[in-house]
Design a protein around this motif. Structure first.
Motif, PDB file in Angstrom:
ATOM      1  N   SER A  52       0.826  -1.197   0.000  1.00 46.58           N
ATOM      2  CA  SER A  52       0.000   0.000   0.000  1.00 46.58           C
ATOM      3  C   SER A  52       0.876   1.268   0.000  1.00 46.58           C
ATOM      4  N   LEU A  53       1.962   1.253   0.798  1.00 45.93           N
ATOM      5  CA  LEU A  53       2.838   2.435   0.841  1.00 45.93           C
ATOM      6  C   LEU A  53       3.566   2.628  -0.489  1.00 45.93           C
ATOM      7  N   SER A  54       3.861   1.516  -1.164  1.00 48.68           N
ATOM      8  CA  SER A  54       4.609   1.620  -2.428  1.00 48.68           C
ATOM      9  C   SER A  54       3.693   2.020  -3.593  1.00 48.68           C
ATOM     10  N   LYS A  55       2.414   1.662  -3.500  1.00 51.74           N
ATOM     11  CA  LYS A  55       1.405   2.026  -4.505  1.00 51.74           C
ATOM     12  C   LYS A  55       1.898   1.870  -5.933  1.00 51.74           C
ATOM     13  N   GLY A  56       2.530   0.733  -6.223  1.00 53.44           N
ATOM     14  CA  GLY A  56       2.955   0.466  -7.593  1.00 53.44           C
ATOM     15  C   GLY A  56       4.181   1.253  -8.040  1.00 53.44           C
ATOM     16  N   ARG A  57       4.745   2.089  -7.146  1.00 53.09           N
ATOM     17  CA  ARG A  57       5.973   2.821  -7.486  1.00 53.09           C
ATOM     18  C   ARG A  57       7.132   1.840  -7.614  1.00 53.09           C
ATOM     19  N   ALA A  58       7.955   2.011  -8.617  1.00 52.46           N
ATOM     20  CA  ALA A  58       9.114   1.117  -8.762  1.00 52.46           C
ATOM     21  C   ALA A  58      10.165   1.497  -7.716  1.00 52.46           C
ATOM     22  N   HIS A  59      10.814   0.493  -7.131  1.00 51.04           N
ATOM     23  CA  HIS A  59      11.912   0.828  -6.214  1.00 51.04           C
ATOM     24  C   HIS A  59      13.244   0.406  -6.823  1.00 51.04           C
ATOM     25  N   LEU A  60      14.289   1.133  -6.455  1.00 51.14           N
ATOM     26  CA  LEU A  60      15.627   0.823  -6.989  1.00 51.14           C
ATOM     27  C   LEU A  60      16.264  -0.327  -6.237  1.00 51.14           C
ATOM     28  N   VAL A  61      16.016  -0.379  -4.931  1.00 52.59           N
ATOM     29  CA  VAL A  61      16.606  -1.417  -4.087  1.00 52.59           C
ATOM     30  C   VAL A  61      15.571  -1.798  -3.036  1.00 52.59           C
ATOM     31  N   GLU A  62      15.558  -3.056  -2.664  1.00 54.68           N
ATOM     32  CA  GLU A  62      14.753  -3.477  -1.523  1.00 54.68           C
ATOM     33  C   GLU A  62      15.632  -4.332  -0.617  1.00 54.68           C
TER      34      GLU A  62
ATOM     35  N   GLN B  33      13.037  -2.217   3.758  1.00 50.81           N
ATOM     36  CA  GLN B  33      13.439  -0.897   3.256  1.00 50.81           C
ATOM     37  C   GLN B  33      13.287  -0.869   1.747  1.00 50.81           C
ATOM     38  N   ARG B  34      12.732   0.207   1.238  1.00 57.09           N
ATOM     39  CA  ARG B  34      12.631   0.379  -0.210  1.00 57.09           C
ATOM     40  C   ARG B  34      13.100   1.775  -0.574  1.00 57.09           C
ATOM     41  N   LEU B  35      13.852   1.819  -1.646  1.00 57.69           N
ATOM     42  CA  LEU B  35      14.440   3.086  -2.075  1.00 57.69           C
ATOM     43  C   LEU B  35      13.742   3.549  -3.351  1.00 57.69           C
ATOM     44  N   PHE B  36      13.181   4.764  -3.305  1.00 56.41           N
ATOM     45  CA  PHE B  36      12.408   5.295  -4.436  1.00 56.41           C
ATOM     46  C   PHE B  36      13.062   6.557  -4.990  1.00 56.41           C
ATOM     47  N   HIS B  37      12.711   6.904  -6.232  1.00 56.96           N
ATOM     48  CA  HIS B  37      13.043   8.234  -6.740  1.00 56.96           C
ATOM     49  C   HIS B  37      12.141   9.235  -6.019  1.00 56.96           C
ATOM     50  N   SER B  38      12.735  10.307  -5.496  1.00 55.30           N
ATOM     51  CA  SER B  38      11.937  11.253  -4.700  1.00 55.30           C
ATOM     52  C   SER B  38      10.779  11.827  -5.506  1.00 55.30           C
ATOM     53  N   ASN B  39      10.993  12.058  -6.810  1.00 55.13           N
ATOM     54  CA  ASN B  39       9.888  12.678  -7.562  1.00 55.13           C
ATOM     55  C   ASN B  39       8.727  11.713  -7.828  1.00 55.13           C
ATOM     56  N   ASP B  40       8.883  10.425  -7.446  1.00 54.10           N
ATOM     57  CA  ASP B  40       7.742   9.497  -7.500  1.00 54.10           C
ATOM     58  C   ASP B  40       6.969   9.470  -6.174  1.00 54.10           C
ATOM     59  N   CYS B  41       7.514  10.143  -5.162  1.00 51.12           N
ATOM     60  CA  CYS B  41       6.926  10.017  -3.814  1.00 51.12           C
ATOM     61  C   CYS B  41       5.918  11.130  -3.533  1.00 51.12           C
ATOM     62  N   PRO B  42       4.894  10.814  -2.732  1.00 50.76           N
ATOM     63  CA  PRO B  42       3.890  11.847  -2.434  1.00 50.76           C
ATOM     64  C   PRO B  42       4.410  12.850  -1.409  1.00 50.76           C
ATOM     65  N   GLU B  43       3.784  14.002  -1.352  1.00 46.66           N
ATOM     66  CA  GLU B  43       4.120  15.007  -0.343  1.00 46.66           C
ATOM     67  C   GLU B  43       3.669  14.480   1.031  1.00 46.66           C
ATOM     68  N   THR B  44       2.441  13.924   1.056  1.00 50.58           N
ATOM     69  CA  THR B  44       1.889  13.389   2.304  1.00 50.58           C
ATOM     70  C   THR B  44       1.614  11.898   2.130  1.00 50.58           C
ATOM     71  N   TRP B  45       2.070  11.126   3.080  1.00 53.10           N
ATOM     72  CA  TRP B  45       1.908   9.677   3.023  1.00 53.10           C
ATOM     73  C   TRP B  45       0.751   9.262   3.914  1.00 53.10           C
ATOM     74  N   HIS B  46       0.261   8.041   3.677  1.00 55.67           N
ATOM     75  CA  HIS B  46      -0.869   7.534   4.460  1.00 55.67           C
ATOM     76  C   HIS B  46      -0.609   6.072   4.823  1.00 55.67           C
ATOM     77  N   ILE B  47      -0.753   5.745   6.087  1.00 55.94           N
ATOM     78  CA  ILE B  47      -0.572   4.340   6.510  1.00 55.94           C
ATOM     79  C   ILE B  47      -1.942   3.656   6.438  1.00 55.94           C
ATOM     80  N   PRO B  48      -2.061   2.556   5.689  1.00 55.90           N
ATOM     81  CA  PRO B  48      -3.373   1.913   5.580  1.00 55.90           C
ATOM     82  C   PRO B  48      -3.830   1.345   6.936  1.00 55.90           C
ATOM     83  N   ASP B  49      -5.148   1.280   7.155  1.00 49.69           N
ATOM     84  CA  ASP B  49      -5.665   0.776   8.450  1.00 49.69           C
ATOM     85  C   ASP B  49      -5.404  -0.712   8.612  1.00 49.69           C
TER      86      ASP B  49
END
Ligand code: ADP
Ligand code: ASP
Ligand code: MG
Length: 428
Positions: free
Chosen positions: A394-404, A412-428
Motif C-alpha cells: 500500500s505504501l509503495s502504490k505500484g511505485r518502482a523501487h531501486l533497491v529493496e 526498506q525500499r528506495l524510491f526516486h523522490s519525484n515518484d513520492c507523495p508530499e503526504t503519506w498515508h498508513i493503511p488501516d
C-alpha cells in the motif's frame, strides 16, 4: 526527583517562543535540576553556511552572514528585555566577536576542527539569552559552559564522551540551583571545543542524566510524543505512548529524526525514563521510553529524504568479496558517513547515504579511483519496522523501487523522490 529538561531549536526560535518557555516552566509544579538548550531555530545551519563562507574566503558574504546572526540574536534580546537588556546584548556582542576571532584563528585548520571551534556559538548564544530571560522572570538559574562539563576526545564533529571525567565535572554541580547549559557541545580535557553530532542536544541531556543519576529526562518538542511515523509527513501517524529503549533505538537508527540515536543507551544503562512532551500543549498525553514496551509491536514508517545510492563494483569482473567490502566500508567510516541501507551481490556493494556534500564528495572521489562507481541522486528511503506485505504494497502504490532490503524486523525500499507523495498515508 532529579529531572533534566531539554529544549530544542524550535522551542526557542524567537522572543515569543522564549517567553512561552518561561511561562511553561512557571506553570509546572516541579522545576527541573538542569535545562539543556539547543541553538535558536535554524542557527546551526546558519553557522554552517558562515563556516563555508569563511573557508571559501568570501569576505563580503562572510560579513553579511555574521551580521545577520548578530541582528537576529540582538532583535530577540531587544524584544525580550527592551531598554533593560544592555548587559545581555553586550554578552551577545562579545560572543559574536569571539566567533569572528575563532574564524580568523582557525581558517587554516582542517575542517572538522574549524567546525567545532565555531559551530558551538549557536548554543552559547541561545543559552546566554534564555538563561538571562529566566532569571528576569524569577526562574533563578546559573549558566554553565558545557565545554567545561562534557569532556570528550578530539574526534571533532562526533566527539566521544569521557564518562569518568564528565561524571567528575558534573558532580561539582550537585547542590547548585537550577543549571542552564548547552546541548550538542563539549570540550577536550585541554580546552578545545567539540561537538557531538548534529541534533546531538538530546544526547547531551542523556549524558547529564546518566552522570547525575537523574530520575527522568524530558525532551520538549513541537509534537506531543514519539509517533509511528513523522506526523508532518504521514496524515494518520499514531502516537507510541510506551515504548522500550530497544525499540526507540531501532527507530532512531533508521532515521526517526525526533530523537538522536545516541540518547537511549546512557539512559537505559541507569533505567532513566525518557519522556517526549509537547511544549505547545502541556496537557497532551506524552510518550514514555523506558524498559516497558507496550507499543513496541506497532508497525512504524521512517522516511529518509535526500538520499544517494552508490553502487560499487570491482573494475576487473572479480567478486566484491568481504575484503573489498571491508575496504569500501572503511572508506565510508573514514568519511564520517553512515549507510542507511547496505545491499550486496557477487560483484556489487550498494550503499544508501545521506546527501551530505562535505562528506560525500571526498568518499565518491576515493571510491571512484579504485572501483567502477554508479551514483543515483534524489532518492527517498522508506523503512518500515514490523512490516506486513499489505502495508508495504500500500505504501509503495505500484511505485518502482531501486533497491529493496528485508529481514523479519525491517523492510526498506528506495524510491526516486519525484515518484513520492508530499503526504503519506498508513493503511488501516
Ligand atoms: P528539536 O527541536 O528537539 O530539535 P526536532 O525538530 O529534531 O526537535 O524533532 C521534532 C520533529 O521530529 C517533529 O516536528 C516531527 O516532524 C519530526 N519527527 C520525525 N519523525 C518523528 C516521529 N516518529 N515521531 C514524532 N516526530 C517525528
Ligand atoms: N543545534 C544543533 C543542531 O541543530 C544540535 C541540536 O539542535 O540538537 O544540530
Ligand atoms: Mg532535533
Amino acid at each position: 526527583m532529579t529531572t533534566i529538561f531539554k529544549f530544542g531549536g524550535a522551542s526557542i526560535k524567537d522572543a515569543e517562543a522564549i517567553r512561552h518557555l518561561g511561562e511553561l516552566l512557571n506553570r509546572l509544579e516541579t522545576r527541573p535540576r538542569t535545562i539543556v538548550i539547543s541553538a535558536m531555530g535554524k542557527t546551526t545551519n546558519a553557522l554552517e553556511a558562515l563556516l563555508a563562507a569563511a573557508r571559501h574566503g568570501d569576505e563580503s558574504d562572510y560579513r553579511h552572514q555574521l551580521e545577520a546572526l548578530r541582528r537576529d540574536h540582538l532583535a530577540t534580546v531587544e524584544s525580550l528585555f527592551g531598554a533593560s537588556g544592555g548587559s545581555v546584548a553586550e554578552r551577545v556582542e562579545t560572543l559574536l566577536e569571539e566567533l569572528d576571532e575563532c574564524h580568523r584563528q582557525h581558517r587554516g585548520d582542517d575542517r572538522p576542527h574549524h567546525y567545532d571551534q565555531t559551530i558551538c556559538y549557536g548554543e552559547l548564544l541561545s543559552t546566554t539569552i534564555v538563561s538571562a530571560w529566566l532569571n528576569e522572570i524569577g526562574v533563578d538559574n546559573d549558566w554553565y559552559d558545557a565545554r567545561q562539563l562534557i569532556v570528550t576526545d578530539a574526534n571533532h564533529q562526533a566527539a566521544n564522551v569521557d564518562w569518568a571525567k564528565t561524571s567528575q565535572r558534573l558532580k561539582t554541580l550537585e547542590g547548585e540551583p537550577l543549571v542552564v547549559t548547552q546541548g550538542f557541545i563539549g570540550g577536550t580535557a585541554d580546552g578545545d571545543s567539540t561537538t557531538l553530532g548534529r541534533e546531538g542536544s538530546d544526547f547531551s541531556a542523556a549524558i547529564i542524566a546518566h552522570c547525575l543519576g537523574a530520575s527522568e529526562v524530558v525532551i520538549w518538542k513541537d509534537v506531543p510524543g514519539l509517533f509511528n511515523a513523522d506526523p508532518r509527513r504521514f496524515d494518520n501517524a499514531r502516537q507510541l505512548m510506551q515504548i522500550s529503549y530497544h525499540e526507540a533505538i531501532e527507530l532512531a537508527w533508521l532515521g526517526a529524526k525526533v530523537i538522536h540515536p545516541k540518547t537511549l543507551a546512557p539512559l537505559r544503562e541507569r533505567q532513566i525514563p525518557l519522556k517526549v512532551r509537547s511544549f505547545k500543549a502541556l496537557d497532551a498525553p506524552h510518550s514514555v521510553i523506558s524498559a516497558r514496551g507496550d507499543d513496541d509491536a506497532m508497525p512504524a514508517c521512517i522516511l529518509a529524504e535526500e538520499q544517494v545510492l552508490l553502487e560499487i563494483q570491482p573494475r576487473d569482473f572479480s567478486f566484491m568479496d568481504e575484503a573489498r567490502q571491508l575496504d569500501a566500508l572503511g572508506r565510508l567510516v573514514d568519511a564520517g558517513l553512515h549507510a542507511n541501507l547496505i545491499d550486496s551481490s557477487a560483484m556489487r556493494l550498494s550503499l544508501c547515504l545521506d546527501a551530505h556534500p562535505e562528506r560525500l564528495e571526498p568518499l565518491v572521489e576515493s571510491l571512484d579511483a579504485d572501483y567502477a562507481l554508479t551514483r543515483h541522486d534524489d532518492l527517498t528511503l522508506l523503512s518500515v519496522r514490523h512490516p506486513t506485505q499489505a502495508l508495504l504494497d500500500s505504501l509503495s502504490k505500484g511505485r518502482a523501487h531501486l533497491v529493496e532490503r528485508r529481514n523479519r524486523e525491517v523492510a526498506q525500499r528506495l524510491f526516486h523522490s519525484n515518484d513520492c507523495p508530499e503526504t503519506w498515508h498508513i493503511p488501516d
